[in-house]
Design a protein around this motif. Sequence first.
Motif, PDB file in Angstrom:
ATOM      1  N   SER A 178       0.856  -1.183   0.000  1.00 30.73           N
ATOM      2  CA  SER A 178       0.000   0.000   0.000  1.00 30.73           C
ATOM      3  C   SER A 178       0.891   1.232   0.000  1.00 30.73           C
ATOM      4  O   SER A 178       1.852   1.312   0.757  1.00 30.73           O
ATOM      5  CB  SER A 178      -0.881   0.007   1.249  1.00 30.73           C
ATOM      6  OG  SER A 178      -1.514   1.264   1.386  1.00 30.73           O
ATOM      7  N   LEU A 179       0.609   2.169  -0.851  1.00 35.71           N
ATOM      8  CA  LEU A 179       1.410   3.387  -0.932  1.00 35.71           C
ATOM      9  C   LEU A 179       0.740   4.555  -0.220  1.00 35.71           C
ATOM     10  O   LEU A 179       1.152   5.702  -0.373  1.00 35.71           O
ATOM     11  CB  LEU A 179       1.689   3.738  -2.396  1.00 35.71           C
ATOM     12  CG  LEU A 179       2.442   2.668  -3.181  1.00 35.71           C
ATOM     13  CD1 LEU A 179       2.633   3.102  -4.615  1.00 35.71           C
ATOM     14  CD2 LEU A 179       3.766   2.351  -2.529  1.00 35.71           C
ATOM     15  N   SER A 180      -0.263   4.259   0.583  1.00 37.28           N
ATOM     16  CA  SER A 180      -0.956   5.297   1.342  1.00 37.28           C
ATOM     17  C   SER A 180       0.014   5.968   2.305  1.00 37.28           C
ATOM     18  O   SER A 180       0.743   5.296   3.029  1.00 37.28           O
ATOM     19  CB  SER A 180      -2.109   4.674   2.135  1.00 37.28           C
ATOM     20  OG  SER A 180      -2.633   5.608   3.052  1.00 37.28           O
ATOM     21  N   PRO A 181       0.059   7.297   2.332  1.00 43.34           N
ATOM     22  CA  PRO A 181       0.995   8.003   3.219  1.00 43.34           C
ATOM     23  C   PRO A 181       0.576   8.003   4.681  1.00 43.34           C
ATOM     24  O   PRO A 181       1.210   8.655   5.506  1.00 43.34           O
ATOM     25  CB  PRO A 181       1.006   9.419   2.642  1.00 43.34           C
ATOM     26  CG  PRO A 181      -0.318   9.572   1.990  1.00 43.34           C
ATOM     27  CD  PRO A 181      -0.680   8.211   1.471  1.00 43.34           C
ATOM     28  N   ASP A 182      -0.457   7.273   5.037  1.00 43.23           N
ATOM     29  CA  ASP A 182      -0.930   7.203   6.417  1.00 43.23           C
ATOM     30  C   ASP A 182       0.183   6.714   7.341  1.00 43.23           C
ATOM     31  O   ASP A 182       0.905   5.773   7.018  1.00 43.23           O
ATOM     32  CB  ASP A 182      -2.131   6.256   6.480  1.00 43.23           C
ATOM     33  CG  ASP A 182      -2.728   6.131   7.876  1.00 43.23           C
ATOM     34  OD1 ASP A 182      -2.408   6.963   8.742  1.00 43.23           O
ATOM     35  OD2 ASP A 182      -3.522   5.200   8.082  1.00 43.23           O
ATOM     36  N   GLN A 237       0.018   4.974   9.896  1.00 43.96           N
ATOM     37  CA  GLN A 237      -0.250   3.614  10.374  1.00 43.96           C
ATOM     38  C   GLN A 237       0.014   2.552   9.305  1.00 43.96           C
ATOM     39  O   GLN A 237      -0.167   1.370   9.545  1.00 43.96           O
ATOM     40  CB  GLN A 237      -1.702   3.513  10.847  1.00 43.96           C
ATOM     41  CG  GLN A 237      -2.056   4.477  11.959  1.00 43.96           C
ATOM     42  CD  GLN A 237      -1.203   4.270  13.204  1.00 43.96           C
ATOM     43  OE1 GLN A 237      -0.987   3.136  13.625  1.00 43.96           O
ATOM     44  NE2 GLN A 237      -0.701   5.353  13.761  1.00 43.96           N
ATOM     45  N   ASN A 238       0.436   2.957   8.130  1.00 39.26           N
ATOM     46  CA  ASN A 238       0.701   2.032   7.028  1.00 39.26           C
ATOM     47  C   ASN A 238       1.979   1.252   7.321  1.00 39.26           C
ATOM     48  O   ASN A 238       3.069   1.810   7.355  1.00 39.26           O
ATOM     49  CB  ASN A 238       0.825   2.811   5.715  1.00 39.26           C
ATOM     50  CG  ASN A 238       1.008   1.912   4.517  1.00 39.26           C
ATOM     51  OD1 ASN A 238       1.135   0.704   4.653  1.00 39.26           O
ATOM     52  ND2 ASN A 238       1.027   2.497   3.348  1.00 39.26           N
ATOM     53  N   THR A 239       1.846  -0.052   7.515  1.00 39.36           N
ATOM     54  CA  THR A 239       2.999  -0.886   7.875  1.00 39.36           C
ATOM     55  C   THR A 239       3.865  -1.275   6.683  1.00 39.36           C
ATOM     56  O   THR A 239       4.931  -1.856   6.867  1.00 39.36           O
ATOM     57  CB  THR A 239       2.536  -2.172   8.585  1.00 39.36           C
ATOM     58  OG1 THR A 239       1.667  -2.896   7.706  1.00 39.36           O
ATOM     59  CG2 THR A 239       1.797  -1.837   9.879  1.00 39.36           C
ATOM     60  N   THR A 240       3.425  -0.989   5.450  1.00 34.51           N
ATOM     61  CA  THR A 240       4.240  -1.359   4.289  1.00 34.51           C
ATOM     62  C   THR A 240       5.247  -0.272   3.922  1.00 34.51           C
ATOM     63  O   THR A 240       6.051  -0.467   3.020  1.00 34.51           O
ATOM     64  CB  THR A 240       3.371  -1.691   3.062  1.00 34.51           C
ATOM     65  OG1 THR A 240       2.613  -0.544   2.693  1.00 34.51           O
ATOM     66  CG2 THR A 240       2.445  -2.856   3.337  1.00 34.51           C
ATOM     67  N   LEU A 241       5.196   0.867   4.601  1.00 36.87           N
ATOM     68  CA  LEU A 241       6.151   1.941   4.339  1.00 36.87           C
ATOM     69  C   LEU A 241       7.079   2.123   5.526  1.00 36.87           C
ATOM     70  O   LEU A 241       6.712   1.892   6.666  1.00 36.87           O
ATOM     71  CB  LEU A 241       5.424   3.259   4.055  1.00 36.87           C
ATOM     72  CG  LEU A 241       4.502   3.283   2.842  1.00 36.87           C
ATOM     73  CD1 LEU A 241       3.853   4.653   2.713  1.00 36.87           C
ATOM     74  CD2 LEU A 241       5.246   2.944   1.576  1.00 36.87           C
ATOM     75  N   LYS A 257       8.798  -1.180   2.218  1.00 28.92           N
ATOM     76  CA  LYS A 257       9.487  -2.344   2.781  1.00 28.92           C
ATOM     77  C   LYS A 257       9.427  -3.492   1.777  1.00 28.92           C
ATOM     78  O   LYS A 257       8.408  -3.702   1.132  1.00 28.92           O
ATOM     79  CB  LYS A 257       8.815  -2.806   4.067  1.00 28.92           C
ATOM     80  CG  LYS A 257       9.005  -1.909   5.241  1.00 28.92           C
ATOM     81  CD  LYS A 257       8.356  -2.543   6.451  1.00 28.92           C
ATOM     82  CE  LYS A 257       8.388  -1.610   7.630  1.00 28.92           C
ATOM     83  NZ  LYS A 257       7.713  -2.192   8.795  1.00 28.92           N
ATOM     84  N   TYR A 258      10.503  -4.224   1.675  1.00 29.28           N
ATOM     85  CA  TYR A 258      10.482  -5.384   0.783  1.00 29.28           C
ATOM     86  C   TYR A 258       9.788  -6.541   1.489  1.00 29.28           C
ATOM     87  O   TYR A 258       9.829  -6.656   2.709  1.00 29.28           O
ATOM     88  CB  TYR A 258      11.881  -5.778   0.318  1.00 29.28           C
ATOM     89  CG  TYR A 258      12.789  -6.305   1.401  1.00 29.28           C
ATOM     90  CD1 TYR A 258      12.787  -7.650   1.721  1.00 29.28           C
ATOM     91  CD2 TYR A 258      13.650  -5.463   2.094  1.00 29.28           C
ATOM     92  CE1 TYR A 258      13.616  -8.155   2.699  1.00 29.28           C
ATOM     93  CE2 TYR A 258      14.484  -5.955   3.076  1.00 29.28           C
ATOM     94  CZ  TYR A 258      14.469  -7.287   3.377  1.00 29.28           C
ATOM     95  OH  TYR A 258      15.278  -7.787   4.340  1.00 29.28           O
ATOM     96  N   GLU A 259       9.143  -7.378   0.715  1.00 29.43           N
ATOM     97  CA  GLU A 259       8.435  -8.524   1.263  1.00 29.43           C
ATOM     98  C   GLU A 259       9.217  -9.816   1.047  1.00 29.43           C
ATOM     99  O   GLU A 259       9.191 -10.709   1.862  1.00 29.43           O
ATOM    100  CB  GLU A 259       7.064  -8.643   0.602  1.00 29.43           C
ATOM    101  CG  GLU A 259       6.216  -9.752   1.156  1.00 29.43           C
ATOM    102  CD  GLU A 259       4.843  -9.771   0.541  1.00 29.43           C
ATOM    103  OE1 GLU A 259       4.468 -10.827  -0.001  1.00 29.43           O
ATOM    104  OE2 GLU A 259       4.152  -8.748   0.585  1.00 29.43           O
ATOM    105  N   THR A 260       9.928  -9.898  -0.072  1.00 29.97           N
ATOM    106  CA  THR A 260      10.665 -11.104  -0.428  1.00 29.97           C
ATOM    107  C   THR A 260      12.133 -10.765  -0.591  1.00 29.97           C
ATOM    108  O   THR A 260      12.494  -9.921  -1.405  1.00 29.97           O
ATOM    109  CB  THR A 260      10.125 -11.700  -1.742  1.00 29.97           C
ATOM    110  OG1 THR A 260       8.722 -11.944  -1.598  1.00 29.97           O
ATOM    111  CG2 THR A 260      10.832 -12.990  -2.092  1.00 29.97           C
TER     112      THR A 260
END
Length: 73
Positions: A18-22, A24-28, A36-39
């Motif tokens: 998710s590229l949401s600037p929130d 609480q976004n755990t992917t950034l 963040k990389y996943e693999t």
Amino acid sequence: MLAMGGGVHGGLFGTAASLSPDSQNTTLENNGNDVKYETDFRSVYARVIDNWLGGDSVAILGGNFRSSALAFV
């Protein structure tokens, strides 16, 4: 990453970040500046070395990066 060939089991592996600037976004990470990389790319290399090239990925990569979640080859 992209893998092609007769021995490749097609499909998408992983999820889209998710590229949401929130905040609480755990992917950034890094205040929303990096995804963040996943693999770990070494797990992809390990799968190719072990299952396609017939080598020993632990010896070549200097560690065990094998992942059972990556079953594309």
